[in-house]
Every structure is written in C-alpha cells, then in structure tokens.
Scaffold this motif. Structure first.
Motif, PDB file in Angstrom:
ATOM      1  N   ARG A 129     -22.840  17.193 -20.234  1.00 17.20           N
ATOM      2  CA  ARG A 129     -21.560  17.193 -19.514  1.00 17.20           C
ATOM      3  C   ARG A 129     -20.459  17.836 -20.338  1.00 17.20           C
ATOM      4  NH1 ARG A 129     -21.268  11.238 -18.143  1.00 17.20           N
ATOM      5  NH2 ARG A 129     -23.500  11.037 -18.048  1.00 17.20           N
ATOM      6  N   THR A 130     -20.459  17.593 -21.646  1.00 20.35           N
ATOM      7  CA  THR A 130     -19.455  18.198 -22.525  1.00 20.35           C
ATOM      8  C   THR A 130     -19.597  19.715 -22.532  1.00 20.35           C
ATOM      9  OG1 THR A 130     -19.433  16.226 -23.913  1.00 20.35           O
ATOM     10  CG2 THR A 130     -18.537  18.235 -24.865  1.00 20.35           C
ATOM     11  N   ILE A 131     -20.816  20.192 -22.622  1.00 28.95           N
ATOM     12  CA  ILE A 131     -21.069  21.649 -22.615  1.00 28.95           C
ATOM     13  C   ILE A 131     -20.631  22.241 -21.273  1.00 28.95           C
ATOM     14  CG2 ILE A 131     -22.877  23.412 -22.636  1.00 28.95           C
ATOM     15  CD1 ILE A 131     -24.293  21.643 -24.755  1.00 28.95           C
ATOM     16  N   ASP A 132     -20.914  21.553 -20.170  1.00 29.91           N
ATOM     17  CA  ASP A 132     -20.493  22.032 -18.855  1.00 29.91           C
ATOM     18  C   ASP A 132     -18.971  22.115 -18.758  1.00 29.91           C
ATOM     19  OD1 ASP A 132     -23.072  22.340 -17.955  1.00 29.91           O
ATOM     20  OD2 ASP A 132     -23.120  20.417 -16.868  1.00 29.91           O
ATOM     21  N   LEU A 133     -18.272  21.113 -19.312  1.00 32.14           N
ATOM     22  CA  LEU A 133     -16.815  21.141 -19.290  1.00 32.14           C
ATOM     23  C   LEU A 133     -16.258  22.301 -20.121  1.00 32.14           C
ATOM     24  CD1 LEU A 133     -15.930  17.359 -19.583  1.00 32.14           C
ATOM     25  CD2 LEU A 133     -15.533  18.838 -17.614  1.00 32.14           C
ATOM     26  N   LEU A 134     -16.910  22.581 -21.235  1.00 32.10           N
ATOM     27  CA  LEU A 134     -16.437  23.667 -22.101  1.00 32.10           C
ATOM     28  C   LEU A 134     -16.669  25.039 -21.485  1.00 32.10           C
ATOM     29  CD1 LEU A 134     -17.593  22.322 -25.571  1.00 32.10           C
ATOM     30  CD2 LEU A 134     -15.241  22.433 -24.687  1.00 32.10           C
ATOM     31  N   ARG A 135     -17.638  25.148 -20.595  1.00 31.29           N
ATOM     32  CA  ARG A 135     -17.946  26.429 -19.942  1.00 31.29           C
ATOM     33  C   ARG A 135     -16.882  26.774 -18.898  1.00 31.29           C
ATOM     34  NH1 ARG A 135     -24.394  25.925 -18.851  1.00 31.29           N
ATOM     35  NH2 ARG A 135     -25.016  26.154 -21.022  1.00 31.29           N
ATOM     36  N   ARG A 136     -16.192  25.807 -18.372  1.00 29.08           N
ATOM     37  CA  ARG A 136     -15.223  26.048 -17.282  1.00 29.08           C
ATOM     38  C   ARG A 136     -13.948  26.629 -17.761  1.00 29.08           C
ATOM     39  NH1 ARG A 136     -16.222  20.858 -13.440  1.00 29.08           N
ATOM     40  NH2 ARG A 136     -18.425  21.108 -13.355  1.00 29.08           N
TER      41      ARG A 136
END
Length: 136
Positions: A129-136
């Motif tokens: 989830r952290t990686i997904d948030l950083l991709r946005r």
C-alpha cells in the motif's frame, strides 16, 4: 518500528516455533520406543527452550530457540514379562512422553507460528500500500 524490523522479529518467531515443532515431533515419534537392553533407559522426552536475545542492529529483542532440555519425570511402566527389555519384575520402561500433552504443545506452537505469519503478511500488505501511494 519500521517494516524491516517487524519482518525480522516475525521471522525469528517463525524459526523458534519451527524448531519447537521439530522437538515435539521427535517426542511423538519416540513415544512407544523401548530401551534396547533390559536395564537401559528408553527415550527421554525433550522440552524446547526459548530465550530472548537483543539484536543491536535492529534495536529489538528477538526470540531464539535454545537447546532442548530432558524432561526428568518418571518413565511409564508396562507389565510385559516376555519383552526382552523387561526388568527382573517383568516391567518394561517406556518413554515419559504423553501424546496428549505433546499434541497440545504442537497446537500452541502452530498457533504461534501462524500469528508470526500474519504479522509478515500484514507488513507485506502495508509495504504494498505504501508503494502504491508513492506511485500516485
């Protein structure tokens, strides 16, 4: 506490519980073995030990599996005068392993193992989830 530390702590718990289950499995495997000689001792139950070890690199306490210790309780006696391992009174000494106690210990170790797996899975989910948030 960061994600890496929680993964290391949970992995240490997995290793410790896995070792505990190996000791319990050995006890169960030898529950009905007798001594090879008439006056010898049969298999003696072993008890897994754990200890806390401070890891300076992680700044956290990790659980470690210690050396198993022998259970000093009395052996079971079975009247079997025809058995070559029987003593002069006709009793055969059997291991001090109680299958019910071992199965309860195994279930406890299994639940602890599963709890550590859930910690790893939860940590993995948070990382994703952290990686997904950083991709946005």
């Amino acid at each position: 506490m960061d994600f890496t530390t929680s993964l290391y702590i949970a992995a240490a718990g997995l290793r410790a519980q896995s070792g505990r289950m190996r000791v319990i499995a050995e006890n169960l495997a030898n529950a009905d073995s007798t001594s090879p000689s008439a006056n010898g001792e049969p298999y003696r139950r072993r008890i897994a030990t754990m200890y806390s070890d401070f890891d300076r690199e992680l700044s956290a306490n990790l659980v470690r599996l210690g050396d198993p210790v022998p259970d000093q309780s009395d052996f079971r006696l079975q009247y079997d005068p025809g058995n070559p391992a029987a003593d002069a009174q006709g009793y055969t000494h059997l291991p001090n392993v109680n299958a019910l106690v071992e199965m309860m210990d195994m279930r406890d170790a299994q639940r602890s193992y599963e709890a550590n797996l859930q910690v790893i899975d939860g940590t993995r989910s948070m990382l994703v989830r952290t990686i997904d948030l950083l991709r946005r």
